[in-house]
Motif scaffolding. Structure first.
Motif, mmCIF file in Angstrom:
data_model
loop_
_atom_site.group_PDB
_atom_site.id
_atom_site.type_symbol
_atom_site.label_atom_id
_atom_site.label_comp_id
_atom_site.label_asym_id
_atom_site.label_seq_id
_atom_site.Cartn_x
_atom_site.Cartn_y
_atom_site.Cartn_z
ATOM 1 N N ALA A 75 -3.609 -1.643 -10.509
ATOM 2 C CA ALA A 75 -3.110 -1.248 -8.929
ATOM 3 C C ALA A 75 -1.386 -1.550 -8.789
ATOM 4 N N ILE A 76 -1.041 -0.760 -7.950
ATOM 5 C CA ILE A 76 0.439 -0.803 -7.613
ATOM 6 C C ILE A 76 0.553 -1.062 -6.095
ATOM 7 N N VAL A 77 0.834 -2.199 -5.854
ATOM 8 C CA VAL A 77 0.646 -2.717 -4.385
ATOM 9 C C VAL A 77 1.795 -3.025 -3.670
ATOM 10 N N LEU A 78 2.187 -2.437 -2.634
ATOM 11 C CA LEU A 78 3.269 -2.432 -1.741
ATOM 12 C C LEU A 78 2.999 -3.392 -0.751
ATOM 13 N N ILE A 79 3.681 -4.562 -0.349
ATOM 14 C CA ILE A 79 3.440 -5.488 0.537
ATOM 15 C C ILE A 79 4.598 -5.447 1.623
ATOM 16 N N LEU A 107 10.844 -7.917 -5.506
ATOM 17 C CA LEU A 107 11.491 -7.725 -4.134
ATOM 18 C C LEU A 107 12.060 -6.552 -4.207
ATOM 19 N N ILE A 108 11.808 -5.618 -3.254
ATOM 20 C CA ILE A 108 12.390 -4.350 -3.539
ATOM 21 C C ILE A 108 13.203 -3.856 -1.941
ATOM 22 N N THR A 109 13.815 -2.740 -1.940
ATOM 23 C CA THR A 109 14.513 -2.139 -1.043
ATOM 24 C C THR A 109 14.239 -0.652 -1.051
ATOM 25 N N GLY A 110 14.399 0.027 0.172
ATOM 26 C CA GLY A 110 14.341 1.445 0.009
ATOM 27 C C GLY A 110 12.893 1.830 0.240
ATOM 28 N N GLN A 111 11.979 1.113 0.388
ATOM 29 C CA GLN A 111 10.472 1.595 0.923
ATOM 30 C C GLN A 111 10.335 0.763 2.120
ATOM 31 N N SER A 112 9.183 1.191 2.726
ATOM 32 C CA SER A 112 8.647 0.457 3.944
ATOM 33 C C SER A 112 7.892 -0.596 3.659
ATOM 34 N N ALA A 113 8.285 -1.203 2.488
ATOM 35 C CA ALA A 113 7.314 -2.530 1.746
ATOM 36 C C ALA A 113 8.699 -3.486 1.677
ATOM 37 N N ASP A 114 8.400 -4.717 1.366
ATOM 38 C CA ASP A 114 9.339 -5.804 0.892
ATOM 39 C C ASP A 114 9.115 -6.182 -0.520
#
Length: 165
Positions: A75-79, A107-114
């Protein structure tokens, strides 16, 4: 191999060949590696040691076949987090580091997730249990979006060394 600043190390052609071969097969003996890159064993060993000392070679790992071990669901999970504070992020990262089901955490940017997690479990029941009893119980988690891998198209741990001069 020469240092150009604190974080960057300049690699020559032989260093790159050593790294390319070790990325393909980390179980190569020093003798085998030396033959593949055209060095005698002693200079090859010194170069590998220098690459380790420079922090370029972090560790050697064995890649396992997840399906043969019964770990069939990835699973790829966006938190999403409720607050964007260093303390909240540090607490989240400390907690997820304890779960062996999580193979990667970014830790990401550019999505509606962190955060983006890669989670590997046996099946949907295990994922459901993991999500409800672990991920959603971490303080600060305000949203979770799960996607499931249907097929691995590219699955590589090798870095592209062709960009290095």
């Amino acid at each position: 191999m020469a240092k150009t600043d604190e974080s960057l190390v300049k690699l020559d052609r032989t260093d790159r060949r050593i790294l390319e071969n070790l990325q393909k097969d980390g179980s190569l003996t020093n003798q085998q590696l030396a033959e593949k890159v055209g060095l005698s064993p002693s200079p090859c060993l010194r170069r590998v040691k220098a690459l380790e000392d420079a922090g370029i070679i972090i560790r050697t790992a064995t890649i396992l076949d997840h399906k043969k071990l019964g770990l069939s669901l990835t699973a790829i999970v966006l938190i999403g987090m409720d607050r964007h504070t260093p303390e909240r992020f540090a607490a989240f990262e400390e907690q997820v580091a304890e779960y062996p089901e999580i193979q990667e955490c970014y830790l990401i940017t550019g999505q509606s997730a962190d955060y983006m997690l890669k989670v590997v479990v046996p099946d949907m029941d295990h994922y459901h249990h993991f999500l409800l009893n672990h991920i959603t119980r971490i303080q600060g988690v305000s949203g979770v979006h799960s996607s499931f891998v249907l097929r691995r198209v590219i699955d590589s741990t090798a870095l592209p060394l062709g960009y290095l001069s």
